[in-house]
Every structure is written in structure tokens, then in C-alpha cells.
Motif scaffolding. Structure first.
Motif, PDB file in Angstrom:
ATOM      1  N   GLN A 179      -1.411  -1.467  -0.328  1.00  0.00           N
ATOM      2  CA  GLN A 179      -0.112  -0.937   0.052  1.00  0.00           C
ATOM      3  C   GLN A 179       0.238   0.417  -0.326  1.00  0.00           C
ATOM      4  OE1 GLN A 179       1.186  -2.667   2.213  1.00  0.00           O
ATOM      5  NE2 GLN A 179       1.981  -4.544   1.719  1.00  0.00           N
ATOM      6  N   TYR A 234       9.960  -0.628   4.913  1.00  0.00           N
ATOM      7  CA  TYR A 234       9.453  -1.945   4.789  1.00  0.00           C
ATOM      8  C   TYR A 234       7.973  -2.040   5.117  1.00  0.00           C
ATOM      9  CZ  TYR A 234      14.364  -3.013   5.232  1.00  0.00           C
ATOM     10  OH  TYR A 234      15.865  -3.271   4.934  1.00  0.00           O
ATOM     11  N   LEU A 235       7.252  -2.552   4.415  1.00  0.00           N
ATOM     12  CA  LEU A 235       5.831  -2.620   4.681  1.00  0.00           C
ATOM     13  C   LEU A 235       5.245  -4.016   4.859  1.00  0.00           C
ATOM     14  CD1 LEU A 235       3.991  -0.471   1.713  1.00  0.00           C
ATOM     15  CD2 LEU A 235       4.755   0.111   4.041  1.00  0.00           C
ATOM     16  N   SER A 236       4.639  -4.245   5.970  1.00  0.00           N
ATOM     17  CA  SER A 236       4.274  -5.480   6.287  1.00  0.00           C
ATOM     18  C   SER A 236       3.290  -6.047   5.320  1.00  0.00           C
ATOM     19  CB  SER A 236       3.328  -5.496   7.563  1.00  0.00           C
ATOM     20  OG  SER A 236       4.046  -4.882   8.734  1.00  0.00           O
ATOM     21  N   GLY A 237       2.945  -7.442   5.410  1.00  0.00           N
ATOM     22  CA  GLY A 237       2.229  -8.203   4.345  1.00  0.00           C
ATOM     23  C   GLY A 237       0.755  -7.435   4.602  1.00  0.00           C
ATOM     24  N   ARG A 238      -0.024  -7.292   3.625  1.00  0.00           N
ATOM     25  CA  ARG A 238      -1.148  -6.781   3.385  1.00  0.00           C
ATOM     26  C   ARG A 238      -2.176  -7.843   2.454  1.00  0.00           C
ATOM     27  NH1 ARG A 238      -4.370  -2.669   5.823  1.00  0.00           N
ATOM     28  NH2 ARG A 238      -3.023  -1.741   7.521  1.00  0.00           N
ATOM     29  N   GLU A 285       4.174  -8.456   0.738  1.00  0.00           N
ATOM     30  CA  GLU A 285       5.035  -7.353   1.775  1.00  0.00           C
ATOM     31  C   GLU A 285       5.833  -6.769   0.600  1.00  0.00           C
ATOM     32  OE1 GLU A 285       6.795 -10.074   4.442  1.00  0.00           O
ATOM     33  OE2 GLU A 285       8.418 -10.439   3.075  1.00  0.00           O
ATOM     34  N   GLU A 304      -1.078 -12.432   0.057  1.00  0.00           N
ATOM     35  CA  GLU A 304      -0.557 -11.582   1.055  1.00  0.00           C
ATOM     36  C   GLU A 304       0.761 -10.944   0.455  1.00  0.00           C
ATOM     37  OE1 GLU A 304       0.600 -10.865   5.699  1.00  0.00           O
ATOM     38  OE2 GLU A 304       0.013 -12.670   5.053  1.00  0.00           O
ATOM     39  N   ASP A 314       2.304  -1.271  10.445  1.00  0.00           N
ATOM     40  CA  ASP A 314       2.001  -1.496   8.991  1.00  0.00           C
ATOM     41  C   ASP A 314       3.260  -1.287   8.168  1.00  0.00           C
ATOM     42  OD1 ASP A 314      -0.476  -1.978   8.566  1.00  0.00           O
ATOM     43  OD2 ASP A 314      -0.999  -0.199   9.019  1.00  0.00           O
TER      44      ASP A 314
END
Length: 172
Positions: free
Chosen positions: A91, A53-57, A164, A162, A44
């Protein structure tokens, strides 16, 4: 001397009125949800120094189902806006779980938003305002960020959006 005391009292009153991001979420009636499992072979979040860095959610609802469909065909712009807002909440839940407090966020740096759209749909920016507006409501000026809004042919699980993002954290 009176001016210095008045200034000190004014600054103190601003600090007392300042709300934490969690207090702002409570004021907005938002409860951060428990996190779901990643949909693939990724994590994540990745931290590099003070950048996260946040992955796509996507817009995962409390019932465990995504808001799905193409904006401009199956969903209106307003419904897409709400899906993006829910994605921002998801997020923020990742950040809260990872760092224990949203107070550690120094600033939101960059947001990349992908909107599952019908061929002729051109209001991706309006949809992504749902995500951005919530960050600004929660973090104030530190929530203002650079952003890209892109219309795409499809997304995993047929999600409506989605997103990020990149966040600068205070010294950890």
C-alpha cells in the motif's frame, strides 16, 4: 537570551534527527516494490480533496505470488501478521508512486483489514497489527489510525489478508 538560544538549538537538533518515511523504510531494510496490475475493474486510489482512499490490496511477494491460505488453518497468527505487514508495504508503494514522496502523508486515518480465516480463528486483531505496526514505525504518531479487523470466509486469489485504507494528505 541564553534560554531562547538553547531552545532554538534543541528544536533544530530535533528537526535534524527527524527522519522522513523513506528514511525510516530504509532503516528497516524495506524497499518498496513495483506495482502490480489491479485484479478487477477498479482503480488503486481515489482522491477526494486531501483524503485518499486506497483499494484493498493483499500480500503480494516480489516473486509475483500472494501469501495465500486461511490463517488459523494453513497459516499461523505470526505468518498472518507478516502477510499483513507485507500488505502495508504494498500500500505504501501505491502512495509513493502516486505522490512521489511519502512525506506528503499527513496522517493515516482508517484501515479496514480482512483476514482469510478458519472458522474458529479469533485473532484477526493480532494479524492486522502487522499492518498497523509498520505504519506506526514509518509515520510515528501520524501512523496511528482507526481500524477494523474482520475475519472472512475467503478472499480473491485465496489471499491471506486484504487491506484498504484512508489517508489524509498534506495540501497538494
Amino acid at each position: 537570551m541564553k534560554n531562547i538560544i538553547a531552545l532554538a538549538l534543541l528544536l533544530l537538533s530535533f528537526n535534524l534527527l527527524a527522519q522522513t518515511p523513506e528514511q525510516k523504510l530504509n532503516q528497516l531494510g524495506i524497499k518498496l516494490p513495483p506495482l502490480s496490475e489491479a485484479l478487477g475493474s477498479y482503480v488503486d486510489m481515489v482522491r477526494v480533496g486531501n483524503l485518499v482512499y486506497l483499494s484493498g490490496r493483499g500480500p503480494l511477494r516480489a516473486d509475483g505470488k500472494y501469501i495465500t491460505g486461511k490463517v488459523g488453518r494453513d497459516l499461523s497468527t505470526e505468518e498472518g501478521f507478516q502477510a499483513a505487514r507485507l500488505t502495508a508495504i504494498n500500500q505504501l508503494a501505491i502512495l509513493k508512486q502516486a505522490f512521489g514522496s511519502l512525506d506528503k502523508v499527513k496522517r493515516i486515518v482508517k484501515v479496514n483489514g480482512y483476514v482469510n480465516t478458519a472458522d474458529s480463528f479469533t485473532e484477526q486483531s493480532k494479524v492486522m497489527n502487522g499492518f498497523s505496526d509498520l505504519l506506526i514505525e514509518v509515520f510515528g504518531e501520524q501512523g496511528r489510525h482507526a481500524r477494523t479487523s474482520i475475519g472472512v470466509f475467503t478472499l480473491p486469489q485465496n489471499m491471506a489478508v486484504e487491506v484498504e485504507m484512508i489517508i489524509e494528505m498534506n495540501d497538494l
